[in-house]
Motif scaffolding. Structure first.
Motif, PDB file in Angstrom:
ATOM      1  N   ASP A 173       0.768  -1.112   0.162  1.00 18.19           N
ATOM      2  CA  ASP A 173      -0.092   0.116   0.160  1.00 18.19           C
ATOM      3  C   ASP A 173       0.833   1.170   0.063  1.00 18.19           C
ATOM      4  O   ASP A 173       0.554   2.286  -0.527  1.00 18.19           O
ATOM      5  CB  ASP A 173      -0.868  -0.056   1.203  1.00 18.19           C
ATOM      6  N   TYR A 193      -4.169   7.092  -6.605  1.00 18.70           N
ATOM      7  CA  TYR A 193      -4.282   5.849  -5.855  1.00 18.70           C
ATOM      8  C   TYR A 193      -4.200   6.458  -3.964  1.00 18.70           C
ATOM      9  O   TYR A 193      -4.945   5.615  -3.299  1.00 18.70           O
ATOM     10  CB  TYR A 193      -3.035   5.123  -6.124  1.00 18.70           C
ATOM     11  N   ASN A 197      -6.984   4.880  -1.694  1.00 23.46           N
ATOM     12  CA  ASN A 197      -6.233   4.007  -0.241  1.00 23.46           C
ATOM     13  C   ASN A 197      -6.771   4.776   1.017  1.00 23.46           C
ATOM     14  O   ASN A 197      -7.219   4.272   1.805  1.00 23.46           O
ATOM     15  CB  ASN A 197      -4.878   3.980  -0.309  1.00 23.46           C
ATOM     16  N   ASP A 200     -10.460   3.927   1.765  1.00 24.36           N
ATOM     17  CA  ASP A 200     -10.712   2.749   2.237  1.00 24.36           C
ATOM     18  C   ASP A 200     -10.143   2.722   3.725  1.00 24.36           C
ATOM     19  O   ASP A 200     -10.803   1.935   4.610  1.00 24.36           O
ATOM     20  CB  ASP A 200      -9.859   1.865   1.474  1.00 24.36           C
ATOM     21  N   ASP A 221     -10.542  -0.095  -3.796  1.00 25.01           N
ATOM     22  CA  ASP A 221      -9.257  -0.138  -3.168  1.00 25.01           C
ATOM     23  C   ASP A 221      -8.765  -1.535  -3.479  1.00 25.01           C
ATOM     24  O   ASP A 221      -7.433  -1.844  -3.787  1.00 25.01           O
ATOM     25  CB  ASP A 221      -9.177  -0.018  -1.426  1.00 25.01           C
ATOM     26  N   ASN A 225      -5.202  -2.102  -5.975  1.00 27.62           N
ATOM     27  CA  ASN A 225      -4.157  -2.645  -5.257  1.00 27.62           C
ATOM     28  C   ASN A 225      -3.944  -4.404  -5.806  1.00 27.62           C
ATOM     29  O   ASN A 225      -3.232  -5.008  -5.412  1.00 27.62           O
ATOM     30  CB  ASN A 225      -4.455  -2.984  -3.841  1.00 27.62           C
TER      31      ASN A 225
END
Length: 338
Positions: A173, A193, A197, A200, A221, A225
């Motif tokens: 991550d 991104y 992230n 989430d 997410d 990923n």
């Protein structure tokens, strides 16, 4: 690979242009300054800006008493608005960067700030240092900074496992995925991104408050990923092959066998690779507040994990970071050869 496809995948002038230099300088800055405490003690971190925007929308749209469908729609609106704002910010940085070499410093700083190699190392190292210096109480306090589970319920092995699991999951991550999406879509990609992230991490929870409102954010997410997590698993296995006290074979075998045991479609790849490489058993039953999560163990090694194992994990993490930083070099060499 045809040049036009490469140009599509690498939109910022190609690896024969400034992107490669920006990446190298950004990774060097991150290695030196980490979380830039001197800067972000004066101004807010970009992730804090994103978090504040998410909180603003959530306070106004996530209302109790709404239907499940209504909450899902409101969560989608929140997610798309935050993602759009982050993408616009990245677009401005990308536009400014095209004005000339001196302006590329903004893009270099952005990438350095959003790739968290050194910061993650420091936070995980703090746990092993605290365990040795201040015992279990110190370890619990240090690990509470990087995990959501109740630290007061953890013994030394639980604290150590939590630190290693955080290191494994955040390698994807915080390191692999931001670099991946920067290579794919430049400053816009890395900003979008980080927005997804952060969404989430803030609203993508499976509890009463966020189960429906955060569902879209959580699923999105998982999507962004999907590829980085699998790259991260492979990179960890390769680092285990090259490491002095790790097993690449066991990392690969455990990854193939146990990655699917994790409730996340992505996190199991990194945790399984770490568990196999270090001959440990990670995950397993955990407590988050009043909720006990009865997950299976990942890996078939020792469960009595110690501070020394955290340090072994950090050595593996360092090797994985070096390999992850090297793959853009390989792409550049391939590009130059086309």
């Amino acid at each position: 690979m045809e040049p036009d496809l490469v140009d599509f995948l690498i939109p910022v002038s190609g690896f024969s242009g400034p992107l490669f230099t920006i990446l190298v300088l950004a990774l060097v800055l991150d290695a030196i300054f980490g979380d830039f405490p001197w800067l972000f003690s004066r101004i807010s971190h970009p992730v804090v800006w994103i978090g504040n925007l998410i909180a603003w929308f959530e306070a106004r749209l996530n209302r109790p008493g709404r239907s499940h469908a209504d909450l899902i729609v409101r969560g989608i609106v929140t997610s798309l608005a935050v993602i759009a704002a982050a993408g616009c910010f990245g677009g401005v940085v990308q536009l400014v960067s095209t004005l000339g070499d001196v302006f590329r410093g903004f893009e270099i700083l952005l990438v350095a700030v959003l790739i968290a190699q050194k910061g993650l190392y420091q936070h995980v190292k703090a746990v092993s240092t605290a365990l040795r210096k201040d015992g279990l109480a110190g370890g619990r306090k240090a690990v509470s900074m990087i995990v959501g589970r109740d630290p007061d319920k953890l013994d030394e092995a639980g604290v150590s496992r939590a630190a290693i699991e955080s290191c494994a999951e955040n390698f994807s991550d915080g390191v692999v995925a931001p670099l991946f999406w920067y290579v794919v879509a430049g400053p816009i990609g890395i900003c979008v991104y980080k927005a997804i992230n952060t969404l989430d991490s803030m609203i993508g929870h499976r509890n009463e408050r966020y189960l429906y409102f955060g569902r879209f954010a959580a699923r999105l997410d998982d999507v962004v990923n999907f590829i980085p997590a699998r790259i991260a698993g492979g990179v960890i296995c390769l680092a285990a092959v090259l490491g002095a006290k790790t097993s690449g074979k066991a990392a690969w075998q455990t990854l193939l066998r146990d990655a699917g045991k994790h409730k996340s479609p992505n996190a199991g790849w990194q945790e399984a690779a770490f568990a196999g490489a270090l001959d440990l058993a990670l995950a397993g039953p955990r407590q988050y507040g009043d909720e006990i999560v009865d997950d299976p163990y990942i890996g078939s090694g020792r469960r009595d994990v110690t501070a020394s194992d955290i340090d072994r994990a950090l050595s593996l993490y360092t090797g994985a970071c070096l390999i992850n930083a090297a793959w853009p070099v390989v792409i550049k060499l391939l590009w130059v050869g086309l």
